[in-house]
Design a protein around this motif. Sequence first.
Motif, PDB file in Angstrom:
ATOM      1  N   PRO A 168       0.838  -1.201   0.000  1.00 27.41           N
ATOM      2  CA  PRO A 168       0.000   0.000   0.000  1.00 27.41           C
ATOM      3  C   PRO A 168       0.875   1.254   0.000  1.00 27.41           C
ATOM      4  CG  PRO A 168      -0.803  -1.587   1.604  1.00 27.41           C
ATOM      5  CD  PRO A 168       0.517  -2.100   1.119  1.00 27.41           C
ATOM      6  N   ALA A 169       0.460   2.255  -0.755  1.00 25.32           N
ATOM      7  CA  ALA A 169       1.287   3.462  -0.892  1.00 25.32           C
ATOM      8  C   ALA A 169       1.571   4.107   0.460  1.00 25.32           C
ATOM      9  CB  ALA A 169       0.605   4.461  -1.830  1.00 25.32           C
ATOM     10  N   VAL A 170       0.632   3.982   1.386  1.00 26.43           N
ATOM     11  CA  VAL A 170       0.805   4.604   2.699  1.00 26.43           C
ATOM     12  C   VAL A 170       2.005   4.008   3.454  1.00 26.43           C
ATOM     13  CG1 VAL A 170      -0.742   2.993   3.894  1.00 26.43           C
ATOM     14  CG2 VAL A 170      -0.511   5.354   4.750  1.00 26.43           C
ATOM     15  N   ASP A 171       2.391   2.789   3.084  1.00 29.80           N
ATOM     16  CA  ASP A 171       3.496   2.116   3.784  1.00 29.80           C
ATOM     17  C   ASP A 171       4.851   2.315   3.098  1.00 29.80           C
ATOM     18  OD1 ASP A 171       1.806   1.146   5.741  1.00 29.80           O
ATOM     19  OD2 ASP A 171       1.442  -0.755   4.723  1.00 29.80           O
ATOM     20  N   LEU A 172       4.917   3.180   2.108  1.00 30.71           N
ATOM     21  CA  LEU A 172       6.141   3.256   1.295  1.00 30.71           C
ATOM     22  C   LEU A 172       7.384   3.530   2.143  1.00 30.71           C
ATOM     23  CD1 LEU A 172       7.624   3.333  -1.403  1.00 30.71           C
ATOM     24  CD2 LEU A 172       7.052   5.767  -1.571  1.00 30.71           C
ATOM     25  N   LEU A 173       7.376   4.621   2.890  1.00 32.35           N
ATOM     26  CA  LEU A 173       8.606   4.990   3.610  1.00 32.35           C
ATOM     27  C   LEU A 173       8.972   3.984   4.700  1.00 32.35           C
ATOM     28  CD1 LEU A 173       8.642   8.886   3.845  1.00 32.35           C
ATOM     29  CD2 LEU A 173       9.598   7.360   2.105  1.00 32.35           C
ATOM     30  N   PRO A 174       8.034   3.560   5.559  1.00 30.95           N
ATOM     31  CA  PRO A 174       8.457   2.570   6.565  1.00 30.95           C
ATOM     32  C   PRO A 174       8.952   1.261   5.957  1.00 30.95           C
ATOM     33  CG  PRO A 174       6.081   3.006   6.713  1.00 30.95           C
ATOM     34  CD  PRO A 174       6.661   4.044   5.807  1.00 30.95           C
ATOM     35  N   ALA A 227      17.343  -0.711   6.414  1.00 34.93           N
ATOM     36  CA  ALA A 227      17.838  -1.065   7.752  1.00 34.93           C
ATOM     37  C   ALA A 227      18.295  -2.517   7.804  1.00 34.93           C
ATOM     38  CB  ALA A 227      16.754  -0.812   8.791  1.00 34.93           C
ATOM     39  N   ALA A 228      17.530  -3.408   7.170  1.00 36.92           N
ATOM     40  CA  ALA A 228      17.914  -4.826   7.158  1.00 36.92           C
ATOM     41  C   ALA A 228      19.243  -5.005   6.438  1.00 36.92           C
ATOM     42  CB  ALA A 228      16.814  -5.654   6.491  1.00 36.92           C
ATOM     43  N   TRP A 229      19.392  -4.327   5.323  1.00 33.12           N
ATOM     44  CA  TRP A 229      20.648  -4.437   4.570  1.00 33.12           C
ATOM     45  C   TRP A 229      21.796  -3.744   5.310  1.00 33.12           C
ATOM     46  CZ3 TRP A 229      22.676  -0.091   1.562  1.00 33.12           C
ATOM     47  CH2 TRP A 229      23.870  -0.411   0.878  1.00 33.12           C
ATOM     48  N   ASN A 230      21.501  -2.633   5.960  1.00 35.16           N
ATOM     49  CA  ASN A 230      22.538  -1.924   6.722  1.00 35.16           C
ATOM     50  C   ASN A 230      23.112  -2.841   7.800  1.00 35.16           C
ATOM     51  OD1 ASN A 230      24.102   0.305   7.294  1.00 35.16           O
ATOM     52  ND2 ASN A 230      22.568   1.318   8.565  1.00 35.16           N
ATOM     53  N   LEU A 231      22.255  -3.718   8.314  1.00 31.02           N
ATOM     54  CA  LEU A 231      22.676  -4.661   9.350  1.00 31.02           C
ATOM     55  C   LEU A 231      23.409  -5.863   8.755  1.00 31.02           C
ATOM     56  CD1 LEU A 231      22.366  -5.177  12.435  1.00 31.02           C
ATOM     57  CD2 LEU A 231      20.346  -6.547  11.877  1.00 31.02           C
ATOM     58  N   ALA A 232      22.844  -6.401   7.676  1.00 29.09           N
ATOM     59  CA  ALA A 232      23.366  -7.666   7.135  1.00 29.09           C
ATOM     60  C   ALA A 232      24.360  -7.480   6.008  1.00 29.09           C
ATOM     61  CB  ALA A 232      22.197  -8.524   6.644  1.00 29.09           C
ATOM     62  N   GLY A 233      24.384  -6.306   5.396  1.00 28.05           N
ATOM     63  CA  GLY A 233      25.245  -6.092   4.240  1.00 28.05           C
ATOM     64  C   GLY A 233      26.712  -6.228   4.589  1.00 28.05           C
ATOM     65  N   ARG A 234      27.460  -6.786   3.652  1.00 25.39           N
ATOM     66  CA  ARG A 234      28.880  -7.044   3.911  1.00 25.39           C
ATOM     67  C   ARG A 234      29.680  -5.753   3.815  1.00 25.39           C
ATOM     68  NH1 ARG A 234      30.729 -12.490   0.887  1.00 25.39           N
ATOM     69  NH2 ARG A 234      32.703 -11.658   1.662  1.00 25.39           N
ATOM     70  N   ARG A 235      30.542  -5.566   4.777  1.00 28.98           N
ATOM     71  CA  ARG A 235      31.447  -4.417   4.739  1.00 28.98           C
ATOM     72  C   ARG A 235      32.912  -4.861   4.625  1.00 28.98           C
ATOM     73  NH1 ARG A 235      27.006  -2.047   7.598  1.00 28.98           N
ATOM     74  NH2 ARG A 235      26.818   0.169   7.160  1.00 28.98           N
ATOM     75  N   ARG A 274       8.875   0.007  12.476  1.00 28.08           N
ATOM     76  CA  ARG A 274       9.121   1.169  11.611  1.00 28.08           C
ATOM     77  C   ARG A 274       7.802   1.840  11.232  1.00 28.08           C
ATOM     78  NH1 ARG A 274      14.717   2.534  10.874  1.00 28.08           N
ATOM     79  NH2 ARG A 274      15.825   0.634  11.466  1.00 28.08           N
ATOM     80  N   ARG A 275       6.819   1.021  10.903  1.00 28.15           N
ATOM     81  CA  ARG A 275       5.538   1.596  10.501  1.00 28.15           C
ATOM     82  C   ARG A 275       4.915   2.373  11.666  1.00 28.15           C
ATOM     83  NH1 ARG A 275       0.985  -1.951   7.555  1.00 28.15           N
ATOM     84  NH2 ARG A 275       1.191  -3.184   9.454  1.00 28.15           N
ATOM     85  N   ALA A 276       5.040   1.800  12.850  1.00 28.23           N
ATOM     86  CA  ALA A 276       4.452   2.463  14.022  1.00 28.23           C
ATOM     87  C   ALA A 276       5.115   3.811  14.295  1.00 28.23           C
ATOM     88  CB  ALA A 276       4.584   1.556  15.245  1.00 28.23           C
ATOM     89  N   ALA A 277       6.393   3.911  13.902  1.00 29.72           N
ATOM     90  CA  ALA A 277       7.114   5.158  14.173  1.00 29.72           C
ATOM     91  C   ALA A 277       6.693   6.287  13.230  1.00 29.72           C
ATOM     92  CB  ALA A 277       8.619   4.916  14.051  1.00 29.72           C
ATOM     93  N   PHE A 278       6.089   5.921  12.118  1.00 31.92           N
ATOM     94  CA  PHE A 278       5.595   6.950  11.194  1.00 31.92           C
ATOM     95  C   PHE A 278       4.196   7.366  11.650  1.00 31.92           C
ATOM     96  CE2 PHE A 278       9.102   5.529   8.756  1.00 31.92           C
ATOM     97  CZ  PHE A 278       9.397   6.537   7.857  1.00 31.92           C
ATOM     98  N   LYS A 279       4.075   8.590  12.075  1.00 32.04           N
ATOM     99  CA  LYS A 279       2.826   9.041  12.709  1.00 32.04           C
ATOM    100  C   LYS A 279       1.895   9.753  11.740  1.00 32.04           C
ATOM    101  CE  LYS A 279       4.343   7.810  16.825  1.00 32.04           C
ATOM    102  NZ  LYS A 279       3.816   6.598  17.491  1.00 32.04           N
ATOM    103  N   GLY A 280       2.239   9.751  10.475  1.00 32.61           N
ATOM    104  CA  GLY A 280       1.349  10.397   9.513  1.00 32.61           C
ATOM    105  C   GLY A 280       1.904  11.652   8.888  1.00 32.61           C
ATOM    106  N   ALA A 281       3.037  12.116   9.396  1.00 33.23           N
ATOM    107  CA  ALA A 281       3.632  13.332   8.806  1.00 33.23           C
ATOM    108  C   ALA A 281       4.000  13.085   7.351  1.00 33.23           C
ATOM    109  CB  ALA A 281       4.870  13.742   9.604  1.00 33.23           C
ATOM    110  N   ASP A 282       4.451  11.860   7.076  1.00 34.86           N
ATOM    111  CA  ASP A 282       4.837  11.553   5.698  1.00 34.86           C
ATOM    112  C   ASP A 282       3.629  11.644   4.764  1.00 34.86           C
ATOM    113  OD1 ASP A 282       3.880   9.293   7.086  1.00 34.86           O
ATOM    114  OD2 ASP A 282       4.675   7.952   5.557  1.00 34.86           O
ATOM    115  N   GLN A 283       2.463  11.234   5.254  1.00 30.11           N
ATOM    116  CA  GLN A 283       1.277  11.281   4.399  1.00 30.11           C
ATOM    117  C   GLN A 283       0.794  12.708   4.194  1.00 30.11           C
ATOM    118  OE1 GLN A 283       0.217   8.439   2.711  1.00 30.11           O
ATOM    119  NE2 GLN A 283       2.217   7.928   3.577  1.00 30.11           N
ATOM    120  N   ALA A 284       0.979  13.528   5.203  1.00 23.65           N
ATOM    121  CA  ALA A 284       0.623  14.949   5.040  1.00 23.65           C
ATOM    122  C   ALA A 284       1.550  15.595   4.009  1.00 23.65           C
ATOM    123  CB  ALA A 284       0.733  15.664   6.391  1.00 23.65           C
TER     124      ALA A 284
END
Lengths: 555, 100
Positions: free
Chosen positions: A221-227, A234-242, A273-283
Amino acid sequence: MFQPSDFDRAAVRARAEQFRHQVARRLDGSLTEDEFKPLRLMNGLYLQLHAYMLRVAIPYGTIEARQMRQLAKIADAWDRGYGHFTTRQNIQFNWPKLIDVPDMIDALADVGMHAIQTSGNAIRNTTTDAFAGAAADEIADPRPYAELIRQWSTDHPEFQFLPRKFKIAINGAEADRAAIRAHDVGLQLVERDGEIGFQVFVGGGLGRTPMIGKEIRSFLPAVDLLPYLESIVAAWNLAGRRDNKYKARIKITVHELGIDTFSEMVEAEFPARRAAFKGADQAILADLKAQFAPPALPARESESFDTALNVDALLRDWAARSVSPHHNPDYGVVTVSLKDHGAPPGDATSDQMRLLADLAERYGQSELRISHEQNVILPHIAKADLPALFEALRKGGLATANIGLTSDIIACPGMDYCALATARSIPLAQQISTHFRDLGLEQEIGALKIKISGCINACGHHHLGHIGILGLDRAGVENYQITLGGDATETMALGERAGPGFAYTEVIPALERLLRAYLELRESATESFLDALRRLGPDPFKEALYAEAQRHAAQ
Amino acid sequence: MSKKFIPGVISANDLREGHVVYMNDAGQWVLRLKDAAFLDDPVIADMWLDLANAQPEKVVGAYLAPATLGPDGPEPAHFREAFRASGPSIELPHNTLAGS
């Protein structure tokens, strides 16, 4: 038309001021090169083969006439009177002096532009369909989402030191004109039961390990894009090889873990992550959608255009190649070729930039786009204005009717500019484009995508060329590998290497054998090179490429 | 195993302007490859490279560029160095910058 906010303008000004001080400290010896290099890269400044190179962001390839005019001014004042539009919809200046770069960045800031995150291990410019907001086959305009991604990703504190650079592409039309599955994340706008959302691909990319992105969500759903994007990064930042920069891209992480395991990591991250987005992104998104609303296009008759087509063969040829369907039938989407025969692909002189700005103002709502194929798009041109536009382009040397043909080549800067290159790209592109024109074969060959990279990093997208050319260094000599069957569209495919590479002077004779074979092998004049290759397989084309070598071996 | 030594010249990019420079026999930075000091002794080449790297206020990225010694001085030993010495192999759309 979208306008950056006061906050954005202030941030860009502050960054310009900060970088001015950093340059001054490098020049007075307060900063070593090791200390300065990451700072200049964060501001898009490279040191290339012959000079510094400043890569300027053109977010999602959208640019206003006044901004294009400012780029021309910068090219004249601090460079050599031209700029190079890239496959990432940016512009590069190839000859700035370090001492001038702060002034260049100030001049960019004057029109709301900058060079932030055009380099470094951060989320880069989100690319998209250059026909966005205009194309007849569009499901939804991708640009409000691309701008939302830009605002979210710029200076995102969690993602400033990623394992490697990260590229997102978004496409809003049925046809994929953004090569989305060749990106770290590819987003395809889709509609399901009246709801707009995204088909999400992850782990695509070119370079030394080319991969096509894998679907990780069939409908987000478009509303979930950013989270959701944040969960992926974030998953790749954790698991990605450095431990190895060549294995640090998300495509390797997805490949090594498998898409199912990586998806589980993303989904585990997503709820919080989704819970942390309070709707500012949709505004913000709602505001952006309003700013990207289609321009009010007055009704215009198009009979005069139809009449002109009947009497002007040059206009007819140009329009057939350069004008694409607009969602308003009175209008067309015009692609202006930056690939005049013999010219460096993607280069535009300052005079040409000014002409394009003038024409955008006069005929095209002051809007321009940069395509990932290194051309310039005028997205809203009334058909009634096309004859006058064509005449003005023709006088300015910008009316080459070759879009989609042999000479509409993507080519990276190669060893003529780039410090990473292992061979040249541009002169090869120049010779190919003039050779097939001079043979009179370009129109007969028809639709063909040739893409050239001067090194394995594949900035020229050679893997996605119907004919791909990769320049390498073989024992101190330029050598070019040919790949066949690549495709950058919704039927994306990676080209397969045809066989041993060719010396610089052997490439064009080999291509001529290949394309003459295609003309012999095709079922009809409407069967494209790619279609013929897919129908017949590569063997007859390889035979043609290497016929000369086989002849010599037999002697 | 240590890398095989290849004779050459000390090259870098000028810090302020970015253009290619070479070190001559006097330890000065010059624009033309043929005016560069030709170094065929690995010990001396290392010393000169150290000297170059000790000038971060003048140059960036000094290295020993492979070269051969021709009748008029050093010549590029690799096509990359030939392009660095002579500039892009293509005609530029404009070339308006004075002194470039």
